[in-house]
Structures are given as C-alpha cells and as structure tokens.
Design an enzyme around this catalytic site. Structure first.
Site, mmCIF file in Angstrom:
data_model
loop_
_atom_site.group_PDB
_atom_site.id
_atom_site.type_symbol
_atom_site.label_atom_id
_atom_site.label_comp_id
_atom_site.label_asym_id
_atom_site.label_seq_id
_atom_site.Cartn_x
_atom_site.Cartn_y
_atom_site.Cartn_z
ATOM 1 N N LYS A 1 0.832 -1.205 0.000
ATOM 2 C CA LYS A 1 0.000 0.000 0.000
ATOM 3 C C LYS A 1 0.871 1.261 0.000
ATOM 4 O O LYS A 1 1.550 1.565 0.970
ATOM 5 C CB LYS A 1 -0.909 0.052 1.228
ATOM 6 C CG LYS A 1 -1.967 1.140 1.054
ATOM 7 C CD LYS A 1 -2.603 1.583 2.331
ATOM 8 C CE LYS A 1 -1.850 2.677 3.010
ATOM 9 N NZ LYS A 1 -1.855 3.971 2.275
ATOM 10 N N GLY B 1 6.922 4.575 8.339
ATOM 11 C CA GLY B 1 6.057 5.738 8.517
ATOM 12 C C GLY B 1 6.233 6.316 9.907
ATOM 13 O O GLY B 1 7.314 6.223 10.491
ATOM 14 N N SER B 2 5.144 6.878 10.439
ATOM 15 C CA SER B 2 5.251 7.585 11.715
ATOM 16 C C SER B 2 5.343 6.620 12.884
ATOM 17 O O SER B 2 4.824 5.497 12.847
ATOM 18 C CB SER B 2 4.036 8.494 11.896
ATOM 19 O OG SER B 2 2.859 7.717 11.964
ATOM 20 N N THR B 3 5.965 7.072 13.947
ATOM 21 C CA THR B 3 6.094 6.267 15.166
ATOM 22 C C THR B 3 4.708 5.970 15.749
ATOM 23 O O THR B 3 4.449 4.862 16.223
ATOM 24 C CB THR B 3 6.966 7.015 16.189
ATOM 25 O OG1 THR B 3 8.268 7.150 15.611
ATOM 26 C CG2 THR B 3 7.090 6.264 17.499
ATOM 27 N N VAL C 1 1.769 5.535 14.210
ATOM 28 C CA VAL C 1 1.099 4.425 13.519
ATOM 29 C C VAL C 1 1.883 3.127 13.750
ATOM 30 O O VAL C 1 1.290 2.061 13.950
ATOM 31 C CB VAL C 1 0.933 4.724 12.006
ATOM 32 C CG1 VAL C 1 0.395 3.512 11.272
ATOM 33 C CG2 VAL C 1 -0.002 5.917 11.805
ATOM 34 N N GLY C 2 3.209 3.212 13.791
ATOM 35 C CA GLY C 2 4.028 2.021 14.063
ATOM 36 C C GLY C 2 3.650 1.374 15.379
ATOM 37 O O GLY C 2 3.515 0.152 15.484
ATOM 38 N N GLU D 1 10.025 0.691 10.445
ATOM 39 C CA GLU D 1 11.038 1.734 10.230
ATOM 40 C C GLU D 1 10.337 3.058 10.443
ATOM 41 O O GLU D 1 9.513 3.459 9.623
ATOM 42 C CB GLU D 1 11.626 1.597 8.817
ATOM 43 C CG GLU D 1 13.000 2.224 8.708
ATOM 44 C CD GLU D 1 12.948 3.641 8.205
ATOM 45 O OE1 GLU D 1 12.783 4.553 9.058
ATOM 46 O OE2 GLU D 1 13.044 3.850 6.998
ATOM 47 N N CYS E 1 13.591 10.345 7.084
ATOM 48 C CA CYS E 1 13.551 9.835 8.463
ATOM 49 C C CYS E 1 14.913 9.938 9.125
ATOM 50 O O CYS E 1 15.007 10.112 10.330
ATOM 51 C CB CYS E 1 13.042 8.403 8.483
ATOM 52 S SG CYS E 1 13.823 7.378 7.243
ATOM 53 N N GLU F 1 10.231 15.174 15.706
ATOM 54 C CA GLU F 1 10.581 15.095 14.286
ATOM 55 C C GLU F 1 9.750 16.135 13.527
ATOM 56 O O GLU F 1 8.524 16.114 13.577
ATOM 57 C CB GLU F 1 10.258 13.690 13.765
ATOM 58 C CG GLU F 1 10.649 13.504 12.320
ATOM 59 C CD GLU F 1 10.442 12.081 11.836
ATOM 60 O OE1 GLU F 1 9.315 11.550 11.973
ATOM 61 O OE2 GLU F 1 11.406 11.494 11.306
#
Ligand code: NAI
Ligand code: MG
Length: 493
Positions: free
Chosen positions: A197, A249-251, A253-254, A271, A305, A402
C-alpha cells in the site's frame, strides 16, 4: 580563522545569480484519468466504489483519480497473493526468481526518466534528486536482491530458509518508489508474495510500477498494489491471511500496528521516525561539513527519516560554522520540482506543511532564534523556506520532535562526551553523522552513539548492500544487505 576564511566570510552572497528556467519535459509521463487496484495482475475497479484525487503539491493541480481500497478490496488482494504463493510462484525456481528481479531492475533503468518525472510531479521532490538518487537506488535494490535469490542457502547456511508467505507492506510518501523497492525486492528474492500500500499523497509511481511488473511478466498475484489511506493500511494489518507486515512511517502508527499484531504470530518490521544528531568537531574540514549539514537537512525538503535535523557544533567553531552555513543556505534554489536547477522542492502535502509551520511557531515561542535566507516562493502549492534555528535548548520541541521538513536546530557542545550525551538524548535512534579528521574519534563516537546508521564525514549515503534501521522509537528490523533478507524468511531451527 585563517585569513582566507575571513575573506570568504566577507564575500557577498551571489544573490544576483539568476538561473534561466531549465524544466524537465513532462510529456514522457502518460497519466490515466483514474487508476484501479492492481490485484492478480490486473488493474481492477475497487469494490468499495470509492476514489480520491492525487495532486501535484507544487501547483495543487489534480493529476488523477485513485481507488480507495476498502476491506473487501484488501481481502481480494491478499487472496491473489496467497494463490500465487501456493501456485505458480512456489514452482518458480530460485534462479528464475532472480531473473524476474533482474528484469525489473533493467526496466526501471530503461524507464527511469519517466519514473523520475512522475515522482517529482506527484511528490514535489526536485527532479535532480528523483533522477540521480531515487531511481538509481531503486534499480540498484532490485539488482542487489536479484543476486541473493538463488543463494539463500549460502546466505543462511544449515538453516533451511523458506519464505514467510504473504507480506503486507505499507510505505510512506517521502521516497515512494525507493521505499517500494526496499520492500518488494527482498520479499520477492526470498520467495514471498506481496500486497503493498503506497501512501495516499504519492500513489502514482507505485501504479506505474504495476506496468513494470506486467512488462517483466511476473506471474499474476506475486505483486499486488492497493491504494488508499490509513484505513486501507489498517485493513491490511488486520487481515488474518497476511503473514508479515513491513511498515515505514510515523512512530504513532508504528506503535498502533505493533499493538494490533501482538500475539498474532505475524512477523513485523518497523522503520519509523528519527531526530538525528549531525556532530561537527573543531578539526573537521569545515566547508565539507557545511555541505554535509545542508545535504543532511535540506535534501528532499527534510522529508527524510534519517535527516540530520539536530546539528551539534563544537563551541570553538560555532561562529565560522554558522556564518558559512547561512551563506550556503542563501544559494539554495527553492521552487519548481521539475526544474533541473532546483535544490529544494515542494512540501509533500498541506498536512505536512501545517505540521512544519506549527513546530516552527513553537520554536519561536520557546525562544529560539530563527534564520531564513531571502527567498521568493511560488504562489500556488506547498512551500517552506529552508530554516535554521539557533539558541535552541535541548528541551525545546524543535530539538525533541521530528519536524520532517527543511528546518535545522543548532546546538553546541564542548567535549566528545557532552556531544554523545546530548546526541543520545532523544527517543529516536535511527542515524547520526560525525565530522572530524580523527579516525579514532570516529570509531569511538560510532560505538557510543545509539543509532542504527552512523555516517562519518558524509551524510545521507545509501547503498543496497548496507543495512538500514533503528533503535528505540525509530523501530526495529533492518532493510538492505543480508540483514534485510532475514525478516522475509522462516528458518527451521
Ligand atoms: P503515517 O505513518 O500516517 O503514514 C505512513 C503510511 O502508513 C501511509 O501509507 C499511511 O496511509 C499508512 N497508515 C496511516 N495510518 C495507518 C494505520 N492506522 N494502519 C496502517 N497504515 C496506516 O505518516 P504521515 O501521517 O503521513 O506523517 C506523519 C509524520 O510521520 C511525518 O510528519 C513524519 O514525522 C513521520 N513520517 C516518517 C516517515 C519515515 O520515513 N520514517 C515517513 C512518513 C512520515
Ligand atoms: Mg498519519
């Protein structure tokens, strides 16, 4: 400072240098009015019946309509990937798999101008970066992993490597095609099938890649591409037919994905973000370091990143370093991503622009001093002037969070130990840079910095043979190199 440096500092910035426009031709890209989902080797209409526009962030011009995949669409893609995994792909020998990967690499090279133009059009990055960085690296990734496809037994001796199965891969918008390559190349080399995706703001190069997959005659269903937003990603994460999730992606959502997968037995690599320290010692070659600082934070508008977003300068060289940096910043050309002279392109989306603006306001409110070179911005589109903050305290939001934009926070240090302590004072741990003439200092700093990738006297260098990934809130798992194959394999222990 030497006499020469004094002279250079007084030399005026060449503000009068105007470059004639040098636009890259756009007509190599043939856009469809709308794009379906790539499932089982075909572009199909979404069962969800939903579409959304994708645009050029430099002009806000709509480029195409893209399908928004719902739960049923994701399920169909996972089924197609499963069927291919157990069918034709299982019967394909490892050396045949390698041939497909080599083919994809060569097609990407042949069509690189088309991909580079589309990447800059849809994502806003300067054409010189998509042309000279994203495309060559994406092809290199496929070449590199093609080489491993028939050598897995040698790579992991006596461990009987087998594919994990169906891999769900979710990627961001800062390096759309390159992140696709990082995800798909090792997965296929290891014998998996994938459902990928792309990010909602940059789906077009992934959709063009579907054409490459067909051109390479990859068996249908080995690669499936479902466009959509976070909800599409969430369906993919939840689907029980997926054996592994790879996310960049973002922390935020991770973390949500990790919670969702806890206890399911699905494999996971993350990552996530970063807030890297770029550390300049007083014995460093200063002009070279300034180039590295600029590359570290203004490359790809700072949407990186591993960007060197916290600059640590040794106190004794603070003034000349800042003077040189500001002079260099004044020569950066901000504007049309498709112009070959552009150094800094458009911010990827309105949402990201607002996030950058919010953090920059916070920096000013907290008491940092802002510098922005004089710069004329286009009237339409999303733009942000390259920015540097001085007088930054460790506790400020601009030193902790960030920003993911062209904004640098400068801090100082006196001793190597102080540099290490300040550099490690972050929830992240993806990358770092060290500038010094002393090899021993490079080694000692590298062993003390808590970061997955450490560059010495250079910055933002990538190579498919070299593993990339983080510590702490920057995630886990490595991409690139032999390390990048492990997460796509199961072993008989
Ligand atoms: P994001 O993490 O929301 O988006 C990344 C990808 O995840 C996209 O494909 C998105 O559709 C998908 N996604 C979003 N929510 C999801 C969910 N609940 N389940 C599964 N997939 C989901 O990142 P966003 O909102 O675009 O950017 C926010 C911030 O994240 C940026 O400002 C930046 O600081 C950071 N970021 C870091 C990246 C990196 O390379 N490490 C890349 C992109 C963003
Ligand atoms: Mg988000």
């Amino acid at each position: 400072m030497t006499e020469l440096e004094h002279k250079q500092d007084r030399a005026p910035v060449p503000a009068g240098w105007d470059y004639a426009p040098a636009p890259e031709a756009r007509d190599i890209v043939q856009l469809e009015e709308r794009y379906g989902l790539f499932v089982g080797g075909e572009l199909v209409e979404p069962r969800s019946g939903e579409w959304f526009p994708t645009l050029s962030p430099a002009t806000e011009e709509p480029l195409a309509q893209v399908a928004l995949a719902g739960a049923e669409d994701v399920a169909l893609a996972v089924d197609a990937a499963r069927e291919a995994l157990e069918g034709e792909w299982a019967k394909t020998t490892p050396s045949e798999r390698a041939k497909y990967l080599y083919r994809i690499a060569r097609i990407l090279q042949e069509r690189s101008r088309e991909f580079a133009v589309l990447e800059s059009l849809n994502g806003g990055k300067p054409i010189k970066e998509s042309r000279d960085v994203d495309l060559p690296l994406a092809a290199a990734h496929f070449f590199y992993y093609a080489g491993w496809a028939d050598k897995l037994e040698y790579a992991f001796p006596n461990r009987k490597p087998r594919p994990v199965g169906v891999c769900g891969q979710i990627i961001p918008w800062n390096f759309p095609l390159l992140m696709l390559a990082w995800k798909i190349a090792p997965a296929l080399a290891a014998g998996n099938t994938v459902v990928l995706k792309p990010a909602e703001t940059t789906p077009l190069t992934a959709l063009l890649f579907c054409d490459v997959v067909r051109q390479a005659e990859l068996p249908p269903g080995v690669v499936n591409i479902v466009t959509g937003d976070g909800s599409t990603g969430a369906h993919l994460v939840k689907h029980t037919g997926v054996d592994k999730i790879a996310f960049t992606g973002s922390t935020e959502v991770g973390k949500a994905i990790q919670r969702e997968l806890a206890g399911t037995g699905k494999k996971l690599t993350l990552e996530l973000g970063g807030k890297a320290a770029n550390i300049v010692f007083d014995d460093a070659a200063l002009d070279q370091a300034v180039e590295g600082i600029v590359n570290g934070i203004y490359f790809n508008q700072g949407h990186v990143c591993c960007a060197g977003s916290r600059l640590f300068v040794q106190e004794s060289i603070y003034e000349p370093a800042l003077a040189k940096l500001k002079r260099r910043m004044a020569t950066l050309r901000v504007g049309d991503p498709l112009d070959k002279n552009t150094d800094v392109g458009a911010i990827n989306s309105r949402m990201q622009l607002e996030k950058i603006q919010e953090l920059v306001e916070a920096g000013k409110d907290e008491g940092a001093e802002i510098y922005q070179p004089p710069c004329r911005l286009p009237e339409k589109g999303y733009w942000f002037v390259p920015t540097v903050f001085t007088n930054v305290a460790q506790s400020y939001r601009i030193a902790q969070e960030e920003i993911f934009g062209p904004v640098l926070s400068v801090l100082t240090f006196r001793t190597p130990d102080e540099a290490v302590e300040k550099a490690n004072n972050t929830p992240y741990g993806l990358s770092a840079g060290v500038w010094t003439e002393k090899g021993s200092r490079i080694l000692s700093m590298a062993s003390k910095l808590r970061a997955g990738v450490i560059w010495a006297n250079t910055y933002n260098r990538f190579d498919p043979t070299s593993p990339f990934g983080g510590y702490k809130e920057s995630g886990f798992g490595r991409e690139g190199g032999l390390h990048g194959l492990g997460p796509y394999l199961r072993f008989d222990e």
